[in-house]
Design an enzyme around this catalytic site. Structure first.
Site, PDB file in Angstrom:
ATOM      1  N   ASP A 183      32.618  42.733  25.132  1.00 40.15           N
ATOM      2  CA  ASP A 183      31.686  43.363  26.060  1.00 40.15           C
ATOM      3  C   ASP A 183      30.759  44.156  25.587  1.00 40.15           C
ATOM      4  OD1 ASP A 183      30.846  44.478  28.703  1.00 40.15           O
ATOM      5  OD2 ASP A 183      33.022  44.438  29.427  1.00 40.15           O
TER       6      ASP A 183
ATOM      7  N   ASP B 271      26.930  43.856  29.818  1.00 37.75           N
ATOM      8  CA  ASP B 271      27.300  44.768  31.074  1.00 37.75           C
ATOM      9  C   ASP B 271      25.863  45.207  31.604  1.00 37.75           C
ATOM     10  OD1 ASP B 271      28.990  46.747  32.169  1.00 37.75           O
ATOM     11  OD2 ASP B 271      27.635  48.164  31.394  1.00 37.75           O
TER      12      ASP B 271
ATOM     13  N   GLU C  17      26.681  40.477  33.458  1.00 34.28           N
ATOM     14  CA  GLU C  17      27.154  41.121  34.707  1.00 34.28           C
ATOM     15  C   GLU C  17      25.885  41.401  35.440  1.00 34.28           C
ATOM     16  OE1 GLU C  17      29.363  45.111  36.281  1.00 34.28           O
ATOM     17  OE2 GLU C  17      28.159  45.369  34.268  1.00 34.28           O
TER      18      GLU C  17
ATOM     19  N   HIS D 115      37.897  45.252  35.995  1.00 35.57           N
ATOM     20  CA  HIS D 115      38.098  46.794  35.588  1.00 35.57           C
ATOM     21  C   HIS D 115      37.419  47.631  36.742  1.00 35.57           C
ATOM     22  CE1 HIS D 115      34.434  45.693  33.616  1.00 35.57           C
ATOM     23  NE2 HIS D 115      34.105  47.105  33.652  1.00 35.57           N
ATOM     24  N   ASP D 116      36.576  47.294  37.435  1.00 33.36           N
ATOM     25  CA  ASP D 116      35.660  47.950  38.345  1.00 33.36           C
ATOM     26  C   ASP D 116      35.984  47.591  39.806  1.00 33.36           C
ATOM     27  OD1 ASP D 116      34.210  49.487  36.335  1.00 33.36           O
ATOM     28  OD2 ASP D 116      32.740  47.889  36.406  1.00 33.36           O
TER      29      ASP D 116
END
Length: 565
Positions: free
Chosen positions: A97, A198, A250, A324-325
């Protein structure tokens, strides 16, 4: 089509919460290594590791202080290199990431900047105050409050679209872009073939920072004019040299048009993209912190709009319900009370048989649900803690806020994987960094592996189907029964030479039985005997040959395949 990743399935690991090998309550690389055989049994092709670089952990690793070092919470560089080797022996790649929109304010670059180094000040977005001393614009941070922080010693503000300790980088600087390419190349030399970027569509900021009188500023900084240019340059200087590289971006508050641009196979930017529009269909007035029921028609509309739009442009999508969000999907769009197993399987089938590359978030494959913490002391997420205070200031009661966090908090996804029903669920020998959900006694890996009808084995089957049938990995998609109030249905079609495959996928999203008229669905289905059931989350399928109808049970999901040579 020649997409090497169309058959792949990616498994996302939040390292802090996967498996703790040394008893400090925090997951680590050695813990992941100990579970690689489990992941190989599931059948996944690549592990995406959430941010694991050195960090003060203000935002659980998304505040990087050194891109070239492993955070000691997770182990050493030797541990990471061993993970890459051990994964590779099982046919599993590693995806890192890359948090390239911002760094921690503890990063050496930022520290040099606030100590007066002009070159490093140019690495970030430092601007002077307005004449009245106010911030350069009225933009809001995504974590609440102003997106600008004043540095008195410099008489300058710096931009932070996220936490105040996450200073945005200035990608207009050639030196910054070269630093990013150097970082990617460093990790490729370690054996990393996958990169998740990200909020990468936020890296191109506007030349002027104007006030937003109708929003929080995102319309001015999202999908900026040079995102594609910067991605092509990064591709050219780093991962584009690796024929095995898999990249995913993302995309924050993006558009279909922009994602087509980023993930078109001819553009040399990204392999695929994430977007989040389908995960806002239970927001009241598009506000995350106001609860609403699932708008099923809107969910279908968004998913099919993106499926068809990306297909038309030969662009590729990352498919996901959880990360994870996001809260756990079985608690969000499924039914984690009466129909946990059925609804979890249905949601998996809906996603995995669509066009794109599926992502499984750790614990999703065993039906883990939301934590439902009933006290703010259990929460660790900076966004959740910030909004607890913000919502209180807005006059909302603590019970109301806790109900919202129970449905929306990012911590719902960050509780430890429940491996068994022991004291700390097989995650650790000590109290974990965040508490374990109460459901762990009956929703755990051990119980799933012992139950041949479990959610785990359903995911395993879906992964095998993607590798078995080209129609799933490569076929075109079109919606079916689009106006239906309860059924999410679609058709996939694939042809090569004289061979064709047609797949019909029917998913009942609700807890009531639904009768489907096959004559209305598709005329080819009149001869039901020519179709093969390749997955069904119930023991059987109720078909009435005389009326040519079938009955879908609550949350039933079935896929029918027809092959011709």
């Amino acid at each position: 089509m020649n997409r090497s990743y169309s058959q792949k399935v990616i498994y996302q690991i939040y390292p802090k919460s996967f498996c703790d090998s040394n008893g400090d309550g925090i997951g680590d690389f050695q813990g992941i290594i100990s579970k690689l055989d489990y992941l190989a049994t599931l059948g996944i092709d690549c592990i995406w590791l959430n941010a694991c670089f050195e960090s003060p952990q203000r935002d659980n690793g998304y505040d990087v202080s050194d891109y070239y070092k492993i955070d000691p919470d997770f182990g050493t560089m030797d541990d990471f290199e061993l993970l890459c080797i051990e994964a590779k022996t099982r046919g599993i790649d590693i995806m890192l990431d890359m948090v390239f929109n911002h760094t921690s304010t503890e990063h050496e670059w930022f520290q040099k900047a606030i100590n007066g180094d002009k070159d490093y000040q140019n690495y970030y977005l430092f601007l002077p105050p307005n004449k009245d001393g106010s911030a350069p614009s009225n933009w809001h941070s995504k974590f609440g409050g102003s997106a600008w922080e004043f540095v008195p010693d410099l008489n300058l503000y710096y931009l932070h679209l996220f936490d105040v300790t996450q200073a945005d980088l200035n990608w207009n600087q050639t030196s910054v872009r070269q630093e990013m390419a150097n970082i990617v190349n460093f990790w490729q030399q370690k054996g990393v073939n996958g990169f998740r970027f990200d909020v990468i569509n936020l890296i191109s900021k506007p030349e002027t920072f104007e006030n937003d009188d109708i929003g929080d500023g995102r319309r001015f900084y999202t999908d900026g004019p040079k995102v594609s240019e910067y991605l092509r340059e990064l591709n050219l200087n780093s991962f584009g040299k690796n024929p095995n590289a898999l990249t995913v971006g993302e995309m924050s508050s993006t558009t279909l048009e922009k994602c087509v641009q980023y993930a078109n196979s001819s553009q040399d930017q990204l392999s695929m993209v994430f977007n989040f529009h389908h995960l806002k269909v239970d927001y009241a007035n598009n506000n995350k912190w106001i609860l609403a029921d699932l708008d099923f028609k809107l969910l279908k509309s968004i998913l099919f709009e993106w499926q068809l739009g990306m297909q038309h442009a030969n662009a590729w999508m990352a498919l996901f319900w959880c990360n994870h969000d996001q809260p756990r999907v079985v608690s969000r769009f499924g039914n984690d009370k009466e129909y946990r197993k059925q609804s979890a399987k249905m949601l998996a089938t809906t996603l995995h048989l669509m066009r794109g590359t599926p992502y499984i978030y750790q614990g999703e494959e065993i039906g883990m649900g939301n934590a439902y913490f009933d006290d703010i002391s259990y929460y660790r997420d900076v966004e959740s803690l910030n909004y607890f205070d913000i919502l209180k200031q807005q006059g909302r009661s603590e019970s109301d806020i806790l109900a919202v966090l129970g449905a929306r908090s990012r911590d719902n996804a960050r509780t430890p994987i429940v491996w068994d029903n022991s004291l700390f669920s097989g995650f650790s020998t000590q109290q974990p960094w965040i508490d374990i959900p109460n459901e762990a006694k009956f929703i755990n890996v051990e119980a799933n592996l012992q139950d041949k009808d479990s959610i785990f084995y359903h995911y395993q089957t879906l992964i095998k189907l993607r590798k078995t049938y080209p129609v799933i990995a490569e076929g075109a998609i079109k919606p079916l029964m689009f106006e239906h109030d309860s059924i999410f249905a679609y058709q996939r079609d694939w042809t090569q030479g004289q061979k064709t495959q047609t797949l019909i996928v029917l998913n009942n999203f609700f807890s009531t039985e639904i009768t489907v008229d096959l004559n209305e669905l598709l005329t080819q289905l009149i001869d039901f005997s020519s179709w093969k059931i390749i997955t069904n989350n119930y023991p059987d399928l109720s078909v009435n040959d005389q009326s040519n109808t079938l009955l879908l049970q609550p949350y039933q999901s079935v896929a029918l395949l027809k092959t011709t040579d």
